[in-house]
Design an enzyme around this catalytic site. Structure first.
Site, short mmCIF file in Angstrom:
data_model
loop_
_atom_site.label_atom_id
_atom_site.label_comp_id
_atom_site.label_asym_id
_atom_site.label_seq_id
_atom_site.Cartn_x
_atom_site.Cartn_y
_atom_site.Cartn_z
CG ASP A 262 -2.18 0.84 0.95
OD1 ASP A 262 -2.11 1.72 0.07
OD2 ASP A 262 -3.21 0.63 1.61
C1 BGC Z 1 -4.90 3.31 0.16
C2 BGC Z 1 -5.07 2.28 -0.93
C3 BGC Z 1 -4.84 2.89 -2.28
C4 BGC Z 1 -3.46 3.51 -2.28
C5 BGC Z 1 -3.03 4.05 -3.61
C6 BGC Z 1 -3.63 4.11 0.01
O1 BGC Z 1 -3.55 5.16 0.87
O2 BGC Z 1 -4.92 2.66 1.40
O3 BGC Z 1 -6.36 1.71 -0.83
O4 BGC Z 1 -5.01 1.94 -3.29
O5 BGC Z 1 -3.43 4.53 -1.32
O6 BGC Z 1 -3.66 5.23 -3.94
#
Ligand code: BGC
Length: 735
Positions: A262
């Protein structure tokens, strides 16, 4: 075109990947294992020139092509880029939020909206989305519940697989397909206190039987990627959780795709207190099984590795790069890295609008109705509440380039020019003038009908949007009570991202429609539903608590040794302890709150419509099966006849639950194992049937090492009907 199944590679692809892998330097391999974000256009170009494997979407097909050209023509090996983006419930044309769409109990519709989103995104050069989110969400304080399919593992599994099929289609190479990411692996929805990013400790039993199940289904559905979650389990952050990432996901389930971190999730190992610095964090993550890091911590922007071959296992790096190159091959990027710029979809088509409008209609849930709805609009109608005029209908996780929605007031005025609408907001989301409330009540007097549009703005749900109090924000509850006090007929429409606590006003409202955040066509769909141009038939995918202190409250709980089961009877014990009130409903030494009635305000699976249904002839055959027969794949057939006994055509959601009456471990009191949404005309009868076998009756025995999926002999009860308290109970025996 050469059809390639999702996950499939041609022989030619495999040869190409192996040849590439052989010729890659260490720097080139590590560069592939990252996706950069937070880079301005010049920085991005530098990263691409340095051989980075993936980028976030640079906002147009032309910009994608320009960067692909750099990757393909100006790097030594010419490896094309993966282009990632959070396409969550639409790219240009926005469908209802995932939680709302879960309420449709219609996986085919969910698959179609994902297909639409994929086609729009792919036309602009997106190759990979970070969706679906299939985190079981049993704590509505957690703002990200809106991105999930609710509290149930089976519903998350079915809807998640539908979204994956929608994005990926039969062939990832198709110009309308994008790679899906099942996220967040795993347990993220179990964050303590519902506070985002928090610890999510749990037993192996809970993990296997609840939180892992949707991911097992997503892997089986061919998800191209899985994203690691921010939380810890057993003290181990998921980005460093070798057992779950490698042993379970890759080895046990056979994930062929990539595991992506993530955003900053790898770096977060430092504040978690398990890594001394970023490089230590990267080493731990890659060793644990992570293939792609979001952020850019394996090389610098000139493509020089920040870690040596002594610091990372070479085989692990090769495995990661092989997975990444395989994904690029499956997407057809080696053969066609560019997108036709003149075919980029930048706004909704009429067809797309019609599709998300229908999806919006199918996602709304009629929470209660005394016959006030549908309304016949005539005379003078007062519109009140912040959502009468707000255009904030898209919901969490949409991008600024998404097609906006209009307001309900505009929609009503344009469709009903002969009706005199008065708009008096009365209460906002936050900053209210208390004097507005009596003014609304006074204004209501001259009207035939009041429609209250209340809710939560989109910003109050989604990532980093946990709330500790789930009542309507601002003075909206007072507004509803003020309207109720006028005696004028009224209905409430709720527009929100998560379950709300409605106990402060729900009994005063004659009719309540849950309309979530329904997307670009929300106002049109809401007006269709209010006026009866369309039928509400969604069912809640998540329980609505009576009070925030009751959370977590979910239907599929295990029985305690002292269950509180009697609803609504006063008991002497409660009188004895000095409490005479709604909580005084069951024996004193039972599992409950003294000051709350049992169960949630609205159950999972709850929802009504403008017609009525009757269930007859529920049956099951055979009534018993030997374990060995189940093991061979034999199944029980369960069926029921459902008749539309009301005055309108409508949809019914037939729900099938199971309970394992005696087992070696406590099993849930109900567990959804099947559902079917059927359109049934007035006076018509539909026969709905389900097959029940090992997959539906078994559970993960977490005591075994490794955990095993088992069916234990004994009696099961199957419950069939239109809600959780389905009255048709059918006993079944495994011998
Ligand atoms: C979120 C994810 C997301 C990622 C990329 C993160 O902060 O938890 O769900 O896909 O950002 O944007």
């Amino acid at each position: 075109m050469n059809r390639v199944p999702p996950g499939g590679l041609t022989g030619g692809d495999q040869d190409r990947i192996e040849a590439l892998l052989k010729s890659m330097t260490w720097d080139e391999k590590l560069a592939q294992m990252q996706i950069v974000f937070r880079a301005d256009p010049a920085e991005l170009r530098r990263w691409v020139r340095a051989g980075v494997g993936a980028i976030f979407w640079p906002r147009s097909a032309a910009a994608v092509n320009a960067l692909q050209r750099v990757a393909v023509e100006q790097t030594r090996l010419g490896i094309p880029l993966l282009v990632g983006l959070d396409v969550i419930h639409g790219q240009r044309t926005i469908a209802p939020t995932p939680l709302a769409m879960a309420a449709s109990f219609d996986p085919d519709m969910v698959q179609d909206t994902a297909r639409l989103a994929a086609a729009e995104a792919a036309s602009g050069g997106v190759t990979w989305t970070f969706s679906p989110m299939i985190d079981v969400s049993r704590d509505p304080r957690w703002g990200r519940a809106v991105e999930s399919f609710g509290e149930d593992p089976y519903l998350n599994a079915v809807m998640g697989a539908a979204v994956i099929r929608g994005y990926q289609g039969d062939d990832l190479r198709a110009p309308t397909s994008i790679a899906a990411t099942a996220k967040h692996f795993v347990g993220y929805g179990h964050a303590e206190g519902g506070r985002d990013y928090n610890t999510a400790d749990m037993s192996e039993h809970r993990l296997r039987n609840v939180y892992l199940e949707p991911f097992r289904a997503a892997t089986a559905a061919g998800a191209a990627a899985v994203m690691a979650a921010f939380n810890t389990i057993g003290g181990k952050p998921m980005h460093a959780h070798r057992r779950l990432l490698t042993q379970v996901l890759k080895d046990e389930w056979g994930l062929r795709g990539v595991i992506v971190g993530d955003a900053d999730g790898v770096g977060n190992l430092v504040p978690h207190g398990v890594a001394v610095d970023l490089l230590d964090a990267v080493q731990q993550s890659v060793r644990a099984g992570l293939d792609i890091e979001i952020g850019g911590s394996l090389t610098d922007d000139a493509g020089h590795a920040l870690l040596t071959a002594e610091q990372l296992p070479v085989d692990r790096v090769d495995d990661a790069v092989r997975r990444i190159l395989s994904l690029k091959a499956r997407l057809g990027l080696f053969d066609q890295p560019y997108v036709p710029e003149d075919e980029e979809i930048t706004e909704p088509t009429r067809r797309a609008r019609a599709e998300v409008r229908a999806a919006a209609v199918r996602s709304a849930v009629l929470l209660k109705n005394d016959g006030t709805l549908p309304v016949t609009l005539h005379g003078r109608v007062l519109l009140t509440g912040p959502y009468a005029t707000s255009t904030d209908h898209l919901g969490a996780w949409t991008q600024p380039f998404a097609a906006p929605a209009g307001s309900i007031a505009q929609e009503l005025a344009s469709r009903y020019p002969d009706v005199a609408f008065t708009v008096h907001q009365g209460a906002g989301f936050y900053d209210d003038d208390p004097a507005d409330l009596p003014a609304v009540a006074a204004a209501a007097a001259g009207h035939d009908l009041v429609l209250v549009f209340a809710g939560e703005p989109s910003s109050l749900s989604g990532e980093a949007a946990s709330r500790s109090d789930l009542r309507l924000p601002g003075r909206q509850e007072e507004l509803i009570r003020a309207v109720a006090g006028t005696g004028i007929p009224f209905a409430v429409v709720l527009i929100n991202g998560r379950p709300l606590v409605t106990s402060g006003w729900i009994d005063t409202a004659p009719a309540v429609l849950e309309a979530w955040h329904l997307g670009t066509e929300a106002p049109a769909a809401i007006v269709d539903l209010l006026t009866g141009a369309a039928e509400p038939a969604g069912r809640l995918p998540i329980s609505f608590p009576r009070g925030t202190g009751q959370i977590p409250v979910y239907y599929s709980h295990e029985n305690t040794g002292r269950p509180a089961t009697v609803r609504g009877t006063m008991r002497q014990e409660a009188v004895d302890v000095g409490l005479v009130g709604p909580g005084a409903v069951a024996g004193k030494y039972t599992s409950k709150y003294l000051d709350l009635e049992l169960g949630p305000q609205f159950d999972f699976g709850h929802g009504s419509g403008y017609t009525t249904f009757r269930y007859v002839n529920a049956r099951l055959s055979p009534g018993r099966l030997p374990l060995a027969a189940l093991g061979r794949g034999e199944q029980v057939r369960v069926s029921v006849e459902v008749s539309n006994t009301g005055g309108r055509d409508g949809d019914e959601v037939v729900q099938l639950y199971v309970r394992d009456l005696v087992s070696s471990v406590a099993r849930p009191v109900r567990r959804l194992i099947g559902f079917a949404r059927r359109h049934i005309g007035i006076g018509q009868t539909a026969t709905v049937s389900f097959k029940v076998g090992t997959e539906q009756l078994g559970f993960w025995d977490a005591e075994a090492d490794p955990a095993r999926f088992v069916v234990e002999p004994g009696t099961f009860a199957l419950y069939l009907g239109g809600d959780l308290h389905a009255t048709h109970e059918l006993p079944f025996e495994v011998v």
